[in-house]
Design a protein around this motif. Sequence first.
Motif, mmCIF file in Angstrom:
data_model
loop_
_atom_site.group_PDB
_atom_site.id
_atom_site.type_symbol
_atom_site.label_atom_id
_atom_site.label_comp_id
_atom_site.label_asym_id
_atom_site.label_seq_id
_atom_site.Cartn_x
_atom_site.Cartn_y
_atom_site.Cartn_z
ATOM 1 N N PRO A 104 0.799 -1.231 0.000
ATOM 2 C CA PRO A 104 0.000 0.000 0.000
ATOM 3 C C PRO A 104 0.830 1.279 0.000
ATOM 4 C CG PRO A 104 -0.805 -1.567 1.637
ATOM 5 C CD PRO A 104 0.495 -2.101 1.144
ATOM 6 N N ASP A 105 2.079 1.204 0.431
ATOM 7 C CA ASP A 105 2.947 2.386 0.468
ATOM 8 C C ASP A 105 3.878 2.466 -0.736
ATOM 9 O OD1 ASP A 105 1.854 3.187 2.925
ATOM 10 O OD2 ASP A 105 3.223 1.874 4.013
ATOM 11 N N ALA A 106 3.558 1.731 -1.788
ATOM 12 C CA ALA A 106 4.407 1.727 -2.989
ATOM 13 C C ALA A 106 4.454 3.117 -3.615
ATOM 14 C CB ALA A 106 3.878 0.717 -4.002
ATOM 15 N N GLY A 107 5.524 3.368 -4.369
ATOM 16 C CA GLY A 107 5.570 4.532 -5.236
ATOM 17 C C GLY A 107 5.050 4.160 -6.608
ATOM 18 N N VAL A 246 11.106 -5.619 -6.961
ATOM 19 C CA VAL A 246 11.273 -4.188 -6.682
ATOM 20 C C VAL A 246 10.291 -3.339 -7.473
ATOM 21 C CG1 VAL A 246 13.722 -4.472 -6.128
ATOM 22 C CG2 VAL A 246 13.059 -3.810 -8.448
ATOM 23 N N SER A 247 9.791 -3.852 -8.604
ATOM 24 C CA SER A 247 8.856 -3.066 -9.409
ATOM 25 C C SER A 247 7.913 -3.990 -10.160
ATOM 26 C CB SER A 247 9.613 -2.160 -10.397
ATOM 27 O OG SER A 247 10.428 -2.920 -11.269
ATOM 28 N N VAL A 248 6.732 -3.452 -10.456
ATOM 29 C CA VAL A 248 5.698 -4.205 -11.169
ATOM 30 C C VAL A 248 5.019 -3.259 -12.155
ATOM 31 C CG1 VAL A 248 3.583 -5.582 -10.999
ATOM 32 C CG2 VAL A 248 5.261 -5.661 -9.144
ATOM 33 N N SER A 249 4.827 -3.710 -13.373
ATOM 34 C CA SER A 249 3.985 -2.974 -14.313
ATOM 35 C C SER A 249 2.593 -3.595 -14.297
ATOM 36 C CB SER A 249 4.568 -3.009 -15.723
ATOM 37 O OG SER A 249 4.715 -4.338 -16.176
ATOM 38 N N HIS A 264 0.539 1.615 -15.319
ATOM 39 C CA HIS A 264 1.149 2.115 -14.087
ATOM 40 C C HIS A 264 2.422 1.315 -13.800
ATOM 41 C CE1 HIS A 264 -0.426 5.109 -11.218
ATOM 42 N NE2 HIS A 264 0.419 4.575 -10.347
ATOM 43 N N LEU A 265 3.466 2.031 -13.437
ATOM 44 C CA LEU A 265 4.658 1.390 -12.882
ATOM 45 C C LEU A 265 4.616 1.575 -11.382
ATOM 46 C CD1 LEU A 265 7.472 0.048 -13.137
ATOM 47 C CD2 LEU A 265 8.431 2.370 -13.205
ATOM 48 N N LEU A 266 4.677 0.471 -10.648
ATOM 49 C CA LEU A 266 4.697 0.493 -9.186
ATOM 50 C C LEU A 266 6.075 0.060 -8.705
ATOM 51 C CD1 LEU A 266 1.275 -1.226 -8.715
ATOM 52 C CD2 LEU A 266 1.771 1.078 -7.934
ATOM 53 N N VAL A 267 6.573 0.713 -7.661
ATOM 54 C CA VAL A 267 7.863 0.335 -7.077
ATOM 55 C C VAL A 267 7.687 0.154 -5.575
ATOM 56 C CG1 VAL A 267 9.266 1.444 -8.863
ATOM 57 C CG2 VAL A 267 8.542 2.777 -6.878
ATOM 58 N N ARG A 268 8.336 -0.878 -5.045
ATOM 59 C CA ARG A 268 8.228 -1.153 -3.614
ATOM 60 C C ARG A 268 8.727 0.029 -2.792
ATOM 61 N NH1 ARG A 268 8.243 -6.041 -0.758
ATOM 62 N NH2 ARG A 268 8.845 -7.225 -2.623
ATOM 63 N N ASP A 269 9.882 0.575 -3.187
ATOM 64 C CA ASP A 269 10.491 1.708 -2.496
ATOM 65 C C ASP A 269 10.403 2.923 -3.417
ATOM 66 O OD1 ASP A 269 12.043 3.608 -1.250
ATOM 67 O OD2 ASP A 269 13.849 2.361 -1.131
ATOM 68 N N TRP A 272 13.208 4.155 -5.626
ATOM 69 C CA TRP A 272 13.607 3.490 -6.866
ATOM 70 C C TRP A 272 13.278 4.351 -8.087
ATOM 71 C CZ3 TRP A 272 16.634 -0.636 -7.521
ATOM 72 C CH2 TRP A 272 16.675 -1.245 -8.769
ATOM 73 N N LEU A 273 12.360 5.322 -7.901
ATOM 74 C CA LEU A 273 11.987 6.200 -9.014
ATOM 75 C C LEU A 273 12.975 7.344 -9.216
ATOM 76 C CD1 LEU A 273 8.147 6.550 -8.343
ATOM 77 C CD2 LEU A 273 9.265 5.026 -9.991
ATOM 78 N N ASP A 274 13.847 7.593 -8.255
ATOM 79 C CA ASP A 274 14.727 8.766 -8.330
ATOM 80 C C ASP A 274 15.531 8.838 -9.629
ATOM 81 O OD1 ASP A 274 13.780 9.613 -5.920
ATOM 82 O OD2 ASP A 274 15.518 8.967 -4.748
#
Length: 408
Positions: A104-107, A246-249, A264-269, A272-274
């Motif tokens: 739920p706190d994914a980026g 670490v990531s899911v599309s 949507h691209l989702l990242v656990r942390d 990771w998008l930086d």
Amino acid sequence: MGRRAPVTAAEASGPAGPDGFHRAWRAGLPTEQVLDEIRELRADDHDYADGTVFNSICSEPLDPARQVFAEHLATNMGDHRIFPSLPRATVLVTRMLGDLLGAPDAGGVPTSGATEANLLAVLAAVRRHTGSGRPRVLLARNAHFSFEKIVALLPVEPVWVPLDDRYRAEPAAYREALADRPALAVLTSGTSECGAVDAIDTLAPHAASLGVPVHVDGATGGFLVPFAGELGHPLPSTGFTTEGVVSVSVDPHKYGGAPIPSGHLLVRDPAWLDPLRSPSHYRGAADHFGLLGTRPGAALLATYAVLRRQGRAGYRADAAEVFRLRELTLELLARAGLRSAFPPELMVVGVACPDPEAVQTAMERRGFVVSVSRRFGFVRLVVHLHQTERQLARLVDELAAAVEEVAR
């Protein structure tokens, strides 16, 4: 039910020919005439509801997504100062999708679809790479063809792994390739061609033990796999409940009921998008994290609307219906004497037959849209919510007739 052949350049110019078409274009036309032309252009299009479409992972958007999309056509994801609703909607859509996939706190970054989301995941890994030479990306031979585009665009070296007899990444070969510590390993949850689900639950933790990040392409399985186990179809997890991912599309415009384009691209942390950050040249304008600049905010708002309307309970019910229709399709095929090409895991049913391309052509003459897997050689049927039991029964009857016709 046959349809016309593809439109030629001359036909596209209209009855007045190219000169008349260009004169009309320069002068402009009344709205009603333009709408008539659109109706003519679409005269041979199929309708998802008419019982002829059996190749598509997309379908009609659900209500209220259609209404919201139409009402917010002017919104632009490229300008958050004019439309501050859009970054707020991004946070909320990311939260809902993250919850669906176990974080739920994914980026997250809204995208046009999984092709862009997959590209961003690989790009983030490329920019994080600190070793010498081109970063290596581990891919199984079942990966979506978007990755063929991606490895041609980005400075990466693809490492291809063979498949097992169910069209999934072959675990031993994949583990062996992980030992070389690529910059990113890609696994698929619901391949487009076969609906196969890689062994994410064992391969991703092994990758994590070697320090290799894993990206999961969940474009197809993202709204189905989270419910598979509780519906009696145990499959490896799509998302962040598995260590190492670490990531899911994910594509809400597939089994999520959202309009196209909605990925949507989702990242656990969120950190990771930086590496994806692209600063704007304008004071006060938000940095970009996606590939596209100007893009429809209407799609994001419509995605928000359908996610809120459906909720997890609604998507669970939809997944149950997809699995039910799939089982019915298998029963109908068996009764008709048609053989499955493989035991299906998600929504794709493969039909083994001689000369599948000829069978596809015969089905097109009958007005049906099916597809053929060029790589694996079977007729591919996609089970979706726009199909009814009666339509599936008719499909199988026509398919059996087409196979018999080709065999003569």
